[in-house]
Scaffold this motif. Structure first.
Motif, PDB file in Angstrom:
ATOM      1  N   GLU A 473       0.824  -1.208   0.000  1.00 54.48           N
ATOM      2  CA  GLU A 473       0.000   0.000   0.000  1.00 54.48           C
ATOM      3  C   GLU A 473       0.865   1.268   0.000  1.00 54.48           C
ATOM      4  O   GLU A 473       0.595   2.223  -0.742  1.00 54.48           O
ATOM      5  N   LEU A 474       1.899   1.271   0.832  1.00 56.48           N
ATOM      6  CA  LEU A 474       2.798   2.429   0.867  1.00 56.48           C
ATOM      7  C   LEU A 474       3.548   2.588  -0.445  1.00 56.48           C
ATOM      8  O   LEU A 474       3.728   3.703  -0.950  1.00 56.48           O
ATOM      9  N   LEU A 475       3.971   1.450  -1.027  1.00 55.30           N
ATOM     10  CA  LEU A 475       4.678   1.508  -2.290  1.00 55.30           C
ATOM     11  C   LEU A 475       3.772   2.019  -3.411  1.00 55.30           C
ATOM     12  O   LEU A 475       4.216   2.756  -4.297  1.00 55.30           O
ATOM     13  N   ALA A 476       2.504   1.673  -3.360  1.00 58.95           N
ATOM     14  CA  ALA A 476       1.551   2.162  -4.369  1.00 58.95           C
ATOM     15  C   ALA A 476       1.377   3.679  -4.259  1.00 58.95           C
ATOM     16  O   ALA A 476       1.281   4.390  -5.268  1.00 58.95           O
ATOM     17  N   ILE A 477       1.317   4.160  -3.023  1.00 56.33           N
ATOM     18  CA  ILE A 477       1.198   5.606  -2.836  1.00 56.33           C
ATOM     19  C   ILE A 477       2.425   6.339  -3.374  1.00 56.33           C
ATOM     20  O   ILE A 477       2.326   7.363  -4.062  1.00 56.33           O
ATOM     21  N   LEU A 478       3.617   5.820  -3.066  1.00 60.31           N
ATOM     22  CA  LEU A 478       4.848   6.467  -3.529  1.00 60.31           C
ATOM     23  C   LEU A 478       4.956   6.441  -5.047  1.00 60.31           C
ATOM     24  O   LEU A 478       5.441   7.381  -5.671  1.00 60.31           O
ATOM     25  N   ARG A 479       4.540   5.296  -5.668  1.00 61.23           N
ATOM     26  CA  ARG A 479       4.588   5.217  -7.130  1.00 61.23           C
ATOM     27  C   ARG A 479       3.623   6.221  -7.773  1.00 61.23           C
ATOM     28  O   ARG A 479       3.920   6.787  -8.838  1.00 61.23           O
ATOM     29  N   ASN A 480       2.482   6.440  -7.141  1.00 60.33           N
ATOM     30  CA  ASN A 480       1.533   7.426  -7.652  1.00 60.33           C
ATOM     31  C   ASN A 480       2.124   8.844  -7.606  1.00 60.33           C
ATOM     32  O   ASN A 480       2.002   9.633  -8.552  1.00 60.33           O
ATOM     33  N   ILE A 481       2.787   9.147  -6.468  1.00 57.08           N
ATOM     34  CA  ILE A 481       3.450  10.457  -6.355  1.00 57.08           C
ATOM     35  C   ILE A 481       4.564  10.597  -7.381  1.00 57.08           C
ATOM     36  O   ILE A 481       4.725  11.636  -8.041  1.00 57.08           O
TER      37      ILE A 481
END
Length: 527
Positions: A473-481
């Motif tokens: 979940e955290l990695l998905a957020i960072l990839r979106n940013i």
């Protein structure tokens, strides 16, 4: 003391600006051209050429105007052998004498010398020159006594003389009478500095020059005043000023220098500069004020259909002192004065007085003519550091304006405007930290999956699954940013390079990391 110091550090902060380097020669060239134009305007044009950094000190002074009769061979008017240089009355078109077919606008003329025309009491900065006189004979009609109850209804009554109630006369050849304009000036530069100089001077000790003389100096100068220079002495604090004349002739673009001898100026032949002042005829003074010349001005009709010769008027003589000179950085140019004149829109100018005749009679003399009023003014420029600093501050302001104009042109007039706006408001080092953190999190996730494949444990399967879900979940957020940041860097990234201070970058990183870790701590256990 520690808490108080922390409080001061928190409140009294110092912020450094953030810069974006635009690698585009067009914007760089435009910015430099605006800067160079601003510096050239202030330094070259304003300071060096116009010398506007010098302080302008006002000039005050006093003017004296005298009149003299035209004489022959430069003789002294009071001498018994001195002859007047006036034209014959029959040659004057406005005189009635010698005319076989007189016209209604012609009147009798009389000859008066300067002593008769000069006022008994000099007027400050002015001289009245009569051109027309009207005389009336009066007899005393009443004397207060007990018989009339010590009162009178009339003191004098007008009586006819020779069958006429009024006797009108023109002053013959008044336009050729000579005027001497002398003046003095004072400049006090003590407002800023108590020890500053006080500059004074006078026209009597100032000498003009002629750039291109049209005639050689005559052997004799026609003047009422002697020209011996031995009796003239420069007073302490005086200075020599150059004399110029400014007139209304549109074809001349610069002020003509007053010559030191009569006839040196072809446009104003009676004008010259003597040790006693500037001398010229009334006709040349009228020509300075009006390019049409004295004859046209004096014959100009006004109220009641009367000519200017009969009505009179006011001639304003401006004497402007200045030392303005191009490339005079320290204000050391010598002062000079410029004489100009203009005819004010006054329709009538007259003064009357009574002349006692004896036997209870008197004669009223009403003179109409020209009031010549002189005004000394101007500015003398002196160097002062405060004035120079004020002009230099203008240069600094223009440099800031040049930078702002370039930024406005970039943000509103180019295809890079959107990207430039974003990069101006995004912390670059913070973005790099986000990308590094995302990469390290990807590496740790790969290592965790590889270790779970080799060492499988039923007891830890539930805990590893929860940890893996939180990391994803955290990695998905960072990839979106990261994907949104890539959109700003995908096109023409070579144009922009950001430069910012280390303190500001650290502050941005600290704020971003605290917000990011705070929002993700509910899902991800500490690593």
């Amino acid at each position: 003391m520690g808490r108080f110091a922390d409080f001061l550090d928190e409140r009294l902060t110092y912020r450094t600006p953030k810069y974006t380097v635009v690698r585009d020669w067009r914007f760089g060239l435009a910015h430099r051209l605006v800067q160079l134009s601003s510096l050239a305007y202030v330094v070259v044009y304003t300071i060096l050429y116009r010398c506007e950094h010098l302080r302008r000190v006002p000039v005050s002074g006093y003017t004296r105007v005298d009149i003299s009769t035209p004489v022959k061979n430069g003789c002294f008017e009071a001498d018994a052998t001195c002859k007047l240089d006036l034209r014959n009355l029959a040659e004057l078109p406005y005189c009635l004498q010698g005319k076989s077919q007189p016209s209604p606008d012609q009147k009798l003329c009389e000859i008066q010398d300067a002593y008769a025309l000069s006022p008994q009491t000099p007027m400050p900065n002015a001289l009245f020159v009569p051109s027309f006189v009207n005389r009336m004979l009066q007899r005393k009609a009443c004397e207060p006594s007990a018989r009339n109850g010590w009162s009178c209804e009339q003191t004098y009554v007008t009586e006819p003389k020779g069958g006429l109630w009024q006797h009108e006369r023109f002053i013959a050849d008044i336009e050729r009478y000579r005027l001497l304009i002398s003046h003095s000036y004072d400049v006090d530069d003590g407002d800023l500095d108590e020890g500053a100089r006080v500059l004074m001077g006078r026209s009597e000790s100032s000498f003009g020059k002629l750039d291109a003389a049209a005639a050689t100096p005559p052997s004799a100068l026609r003047s009422r005043w002697p020209h011996d220079k031995s009796g003239l002495a420069m007073p302490a604090g005086s200075t020599t000023a150059q004399a110029h004349v400014r007139h209304s002739r549109a074809s001349l673009h610069e002020d003509a220098t007053i010559p030191p001898y009569e006839g040196g100026n072809p446009d104003f032949r009676s004008l010259y500069h003597s040790p006693w002042g500037d001398e010229l005829s009334l006709a040349d003074l009228l020509k300075i004020a009006d390019p049409s010349g004295a004859d046209a001005v004096l014959s100009m009709l006004g109220e009641n259909g009367l000519s200017r010769r009969e009505r009179g008027g006011v001639i304003m003589v401006n004497i402007e002192y200045t030392n303005e000179h191009s490339f005079d950085f320290l204000g050391l140019a010598p002062p000079r004065y410029i004489i100009s004149a203009r005819l004010l829109p006054m329709q009538w100018l007259y003064q009357s007085h009574a002349v006692p005749l004896g036997n209870g009679t008197r004669q009223i003399e009403a003179y109409q003519g020209f009031l010549i009023y002189g005004r000394v003014h101007g500015h003398i420029r002196t160097f002062h550091w405060l004035s120079l600093l004020q002009v230099a501050a203008t240069a600094l302001v223009l440099l800031v304006v040049a930078k702002k104009l370039t930024e406005v042109a970039m943000m509103h007039g180019t295809t890079l405007a959107h990207k430039y706006h974003l990069i101006r408001h995004q912390p670059d080092k913070q973005v790099r930290e986000v990308r590094n953190f995302s990469g390290s999190l990807q590496d740790e996730e790969g290592e965790l999956l590889f270790r779970d494949a080799d060492i499988a444990s039923p007891e830890l399967e539930h805990e590893d699954a929860a940890r893996l879900s939180g990391r994803q979940e955290l990695l998905a957020i960072l990839r979106n940013i990261e994907s949104k940041l890539d959109e700003t860097d995908r096109t023409e990234s070579h144009h922009f390079v950001r430069e910012e201070s280390a303190d500001m970058a650290a502050a941005h990183l600290e704020n971003f990391a605290s917000e990011l870790l705070g929002s993700g701590s509910r899902r991800v256990p500490p690593l």
